[in-house]
Design a protein around this motif. Structure first.
Motif, PDB file in Angstrom:
ATOM      1  N   GLY A  77       0.861  11.131  -5.053  1.00 29.34           N
ATOM      2  CA  GLY A  77       1.648  10.662  -3.927  1.00 29.34           C
ATOM      3  C   GLY A  77       1.428  11.467  -2.661  1.00 29.34           C
ATOM      4  O   GLY A  77       0.745  12.492  -2.644  1.00 29.34           O
ATOM      5  N   LEU A  78       2.041  10.963  -1.580  1.00 31.69           N
ATOM      6  CA  LEU A  78       1.966  11.582  -0.267  1.00 31.69           C
ATOM      7  C   LEU A  78       3.026  12.687  -0.167  1.00 31.69           C
ATOM      8  O   LEU A  78       3.756  12.939  -1.130  1.00 31.69           O
ATOM      9  CB  LEU A  78       2.207  10.505   0.801  1.00 31.69           C
ATOM     10  CG  LEU A  78       1.207   9.337   0.761  1.00 31.69           C
ATOM     11  CD1 LEU A  78       1.737   8.142   1.552  1.00 31.69           C
ATOM     12  CD2 LEU A  78      -0.141   9.775   1.325  1.00 31.69           C
ATOM     13  N   ASP A  94      -6.846   4.590  -3.492  1.00 33.60           N
ATOM     14  CA  ASP A  94      -5.676   4.008  -2.844  1.00 33.60           C
ATOM     15  C   ASP A  94      -6.030   3.232  -1.581  1.00 33.60           C
ATOM     16  O   ASP A  94      -5.157   2.891  -0.792  1.00 33.60           O
ATOM     17  CB  ASP A  94      -4.590   5.067  -2.573  1.00 33.60           C
ATOM     18  CG  ASP A  94      -5.146   6.352  -1.986  1.00 33.60           C
ATOM     19  OD1 ASP A  94      -6.010   6.966  -2.626  1.00 33.60           O
ATOM     20  OD2 ASP A  94      -4.715   6.734  -0.897  1.00 33.60           O
ATOM     21  N   LEU A 140       0.825  -1.208   0.000  1.00 34.98           N
ATOM     22  CA  LEU A 140       0.000   0.000   0.000  1.00 34.98           C
ATOM     23  C   LEU A 140       0.858   1.257   0.000  1.00 34.98           C
ATOM     24  O   LEU A 140       2.063   1.203   0.190  1.00 34.98           O
ATOM     25  CB  LEU A 140      -0.930  -0.027   1.209  1.00 34.98           C
ATOM     26  CG  LEU A 140      -1.764  -1.312   1.288  1.00 34.98           C
ATOM     27  CD1 LEU A 140      -2.507  -1.398   2.590  1.00 34.98           C
ATOM     28  CD2 LEU A 140      -2.720  -1.400   0.116  1.00 34.98           C
ATOM     29  N   LEU A 141       0.207   2.410  -0.208  1.00 29.66           N
ATOM     30  CA  LEU A 141       0.934   3.663  -0.421  1.00 29.66           C
ATOM     31  C   LEU A 141       1.668   4.136   0.827  1.00 29.66           C
ATOM     32  O   LEU A 141       2.778   4.630   0.755  1.00 29.66           O
ATOM     33  CB  LEU A 141      -0.056   4.739  -0.900  1.00 29.66           C
ATOM     34  CG  LEU A 141       0.510   5.898  -1.693  1.00 29.66           C
ATOM     35  CD1 LEU A 141       1.318   5.423  -2.879  1.00 29.66           C
ATOM     36  CD2 LEU A 141      -0.608   6.813  -2.162  1.00 29.66           C
ATOM     37  N   CYS A 158      -3.565  12.174  -3.635  1.00 30.66           N
ATOM     38  CA  CYS A 158      -2.357  11.364  -3.471  1.00 30.66           C
ATOM     39  C   CYS A 158      -2.426  10.075  -4.279  1.00 30.66           C
ATOM     40  O   CYS A 158      -1.413   9.427  -4.488  1.00 30.66           O
ATOM     41  CB  CYS A 158      -2.012  11.121  -2.007  1.00 30.66           C
ATOM     42  SG  CYS A 158      -3.145  10.107  -1.118  1.00 30.66           S
ATOM     43  N   LEU A 159      -3.619   9.709  -4.775  1.00 33.45           N
ATOM     44  CA  LEU A 159      -3.707   8.541  -5.662  1.00 33.45           C
ATOM     45  C   LEU A 159      -2.763   8.706  -6.848  1.00 33.45           C
ATOM     46  O   LEU A 159      -1.994   7.811  -7.187  1.00 33.45           O
ATOM     47  CB  LEU A 159      -5.152   8.388  -6.138  1.00 33.45           C
ATOM     48  CG  LEU A 159      -5.417   7.351  -7.221  1.00 33.45           C
ATOM     49  CD1 LEU A 159      -5.011   5.956  -6.766  1.00 33.45           C
ATOM     50  CD2 LEU A 159      -6.892   7.354  -7.626  1.00 33.45           C
TER      51      LEU A 159
END
Lengths: 487, 487
Positions: free
Chosen positions: B161-162, B377, A186-187, B157-158
């Motif tokens: 990203g974070l 996500d 997972l992210l 963020c999908l």
């Protein structure tokens, strides 16, 4: 030396591994004397080739008990000497752990043993319309475990990032033989980001025994453009203009005249040999988007002064254009008995002055330089040509290479883009970082490996070494190249 | 207690900071009693509000000398109690360090003090056609320093990203008052990846005094689609089908009926209140690409059973659709005196069974749950509704929340998606990780902060705590929910 090489270690490894899993004879050890940085060699004491994670655990426990250093090795294609062995140490080769464990189409991930070759991942994912984005030039041979250790890049990292940006999780064995699972499919994952710190840690923290990577859908359409320029400056301007327009090509590679000529004579890719520089630009995405982007890029490079623009839309023509770039290193290797491949990164807008300065250094040292680089992300690969049989040339080459890296730091760049620090760049680490930063690296290293057994003397210099160089605390103080404007 | 609160600390802080930079009176301390996890409160001893990095260095040196714990705090919007203060400790608030230091258009980066609000970054970048991608729901208020501490996400963020994927570098002050520069404006940097380990470290390793983030070109075209379904399962299927087609929307958000009804009554976004679930899908990219993608997504959601599909192409209609989602938390807050926002992540394909199980838990505990989540996500935000004035309901809510997180682990997920561990999820860390992994987190923490003064008792549980819970070594062994298929 006996104390450094306890016989008990060999005896225990022999009971653990099959006959072909343990190499102790000089002929068998020969291929393990160096990695891709062939200038630096040493014969290891013994090479262990485990086939399972349990064997990796046992090998590390044995070495831990007897305080024997361990040098991990993937495919041995690394260019900074990260897998250089030690006379009194065990080389832990992961080449036999080369199974693709799972392709998870729904989550777009692949679970791999560390010895799986980089290109084999995309080949296995291909039937599902997926691929693995990071593609080092050595992708036919290099392994995913090595890619994790060095945080490898490739021509597509401009758009898709380095290994760390495509890594989801690893299983790792500590020097005490403990197994940790870091990250996951997972992210995000809770806790400290031990996964990122493992990535690029050059075998100093633990041995990776399983890797989970993200796979991407293959882009519906791809266009590769070959553009030629009468000067490196114009090519550099084109790179800046493309990025300023908000276009992020999948890859954007520059080669200067010496590199172009060598590559063309080697690979017959159709490169214009009279060009001062060429720029290879790959665009990917939806079909309609690509057509409009290719039009925009054509106008931009034309305005920047391109003398020719070739557009390859079918995959065989594209493969031909890339072949020249991907074989540039071996091609340059035919121009001189030896070459030394540097790896530094600079802010894009400092490109032309850095290339001028490299040319000055080349004249000063009387050593030709061919430049091949990931222009989009400012990652330079100057190849210094030399002859190791001429007394002093290797030393001169290393000194000049060091100056190129220090030049990268002076303009606000870094001493590595994708090849790691290894043994090659230990001195330049002292230029890049101050003593507090180096100390923090060391504290972190010892938090994983208190006895300093895992790939010792790589990646992080000692403060003593930096002190001897007189190179500490320099980042915003004294640097080489006082004539260069500071970042 | 006197030993815990040395007067010398206050005296030294007073000479260092202006009057309005030091809070010691009960009324002034009140707002610092908790962060966004309001159920857990404690009055801090003193709050220090530095305006410069040099002051941060001095404050940490003072606390280090006197062995006084330091709890860093950004905007105080965190949801896991990471900024919960300590009775015997100093709260180090970064809100006064809120300057945008530089927008570098050529390198697409912004250099920021830690107190800069998330949304202010995109506002400052807007005139240059750039923006900062991570966008937590609290983006009006939350600060970039807090985003780094929690590795925050957001609806985009999908695709983008974070925080860690958009972070280029930080300046950080260690507990000893040393300044480290980690990362930099370029893609790679040599040495161990201390930048990534800082990101998401919840104030346990150092105090971030400057942040450099990547900016992205604003996409030329955006489409937002609102789709409704008669069941959560169908909506989940649509999510899986979109991703399987190789389409990565900029955002893909799901809300169940209770959340939809609450949001609609609050924000009048035009959501269909009879839908069992809605899916909000944002696509961005080149104009032509978006048209063709929107067509594909329409066909996919239609096949999955969508009862309605609305497409918003102009920005005001898009803002209206997003307004409902972004105000879902306060909207749900009107349904009950209190709510508890959970944050776990699961593999996408386990969505419907996890929601079934959450519904079962909701019935068992007799506590309603509204579900709002980043469906693309797999990041769930179940909101448990309760009334803290009913004896036992807070405890029951916390117990139920813990079970939801353990359920996430059981299906191969994680106990946090973007809110961090803080004090909230310490017990669940024992479920997620085995004792060797927890120990490795602790070794790393102590490599930065040997006296355990920086935000102690957050983020990483002690082995004693895990042992008391009997929850160690469980990942592949005993887990709650024996009826659930293991990952």
């Amino acid at each position: 030396m006996a104390a450094d090489k306890p016989q008990a270690v060999i005896d225990q490894l022999r009971t653990l591994l099959p006959d072909d899993g343990l190499i102790t004879d000089a002929a068998g050890l020969k291929p393990y004397e160096c990695d891709g940085l062939t200038a630096i060699r040493e014969q290891p004491w013994v090479v262990a080739l485990p086939e399972t994670e349990a064997q990796v655990q046992k090998i590390l426990q044995i070495c831990h008990t007897h305080k024997v250093p361990v040098v991990p090795r993937g495919a041995g294609t690394g260019l900074s000497g990260g897998a250089r062995p030690m006379r009194s140490g065990v080389v832990l080769g992961l080449s036999k752990m080369n199974k693709i464990l799972d392709i998870d189409v729904q989550n777009c991930t692949a679970r791999l043993q560390p010895g799986v070759r980089n290109l084999a991942i995309s080949q296995a994912a291909e039937p599902h319309g997926l691929y693995y984005a990071p593609d080092p030039s050595s992708q036919i041979a290099c392994s995913i475990g090595g890619n994790v250790a060095e945080n490898s890049g490739g021509v597509h990292c401009l758009k898709y990032g380095l290994t760390v940006h495509n890594l989801r999780g690893v299983r790792v064995v500590t020097i005490a033989g403990e197994v940790l699972e870091l990250g996951g499919p997972l992210l995000d994952s809770p806790g400290l980001d031990l996964l990122a710190v493992m990535c690029g840690s050059e075998g100093m923290l633990g041995i990776v025994t399983e890797v989970t990577v993200a796979l991407l859908p293959k882009p519906p359409a791809v266009v590769v453009m070959l553009t030629a320029f009468d000067s490196v400056n114009e090519a550099g301007q084109a790179v800046a203009d493309i990025i300023s327009e908000g276009i992020i090509p999948a890859g954007m590679e520059m080669m200067d005249q010496l590199a172009v000529q060598a590559a063309e004579q080697f690979a017959h890719a159709g490169y214009p040999q009279d060009a001062a520089a060429i720029l290879i630009i790959e665009l990917d995405g939806a079909g309609e988007e690509i057509d409009s982007l290719a039009g925009m890029v054509s106008r931009i490079v034309d305005n920047a002064g391109a003398t020719s623009i070739d557009i390859a839309t079918d995959s065989s023509a594209q493969a031909r254009l890339w072949k020249g770039r991907k074989s540039a290193f071996p091609a340059v290797g035919r121009l001189a008995p030896d070459y030394y491949c540097m790896d530094g990164t600079i802010p894009r807008h400092r490109l032309s002055e850095v290339l001028d300065k490299i040319n000055q250094l080349s004249a000063e040292y009387n050593l030709p330089v061919a430049n091949v680089f990931h222009a989009g992300d400012g990652n330079l690969h100057p190849l210094i040509l030399f002859d190791s049989n001429v007394p002093g040339q290797l030393a001169a080459t290393e000194e000049m290479g060091g100056k190129i890296l220090e030049l990268c730091v002076a303009v606000g760049g870094t001493v590595t883009g994708e090849h790691g620090v290894g043994v090659e760049k230990l001195n330049q680490m002292c230029v890049q970082f101050n003593s507090m930063e180096i100390e923090q690296f060391q504290r972190l290293k010892l938090a994983w490996d208190p006895d300093n057994l895992l790939n010792p003397d790589k990646g992080i210099p000692t403060l003593t070494r930096c002190g001897e160089l007189g190179g500490m605390h320099v980042r915003h103080g004294e640097l080489p190249f006082p004539e260069i404007e500071r970042f």
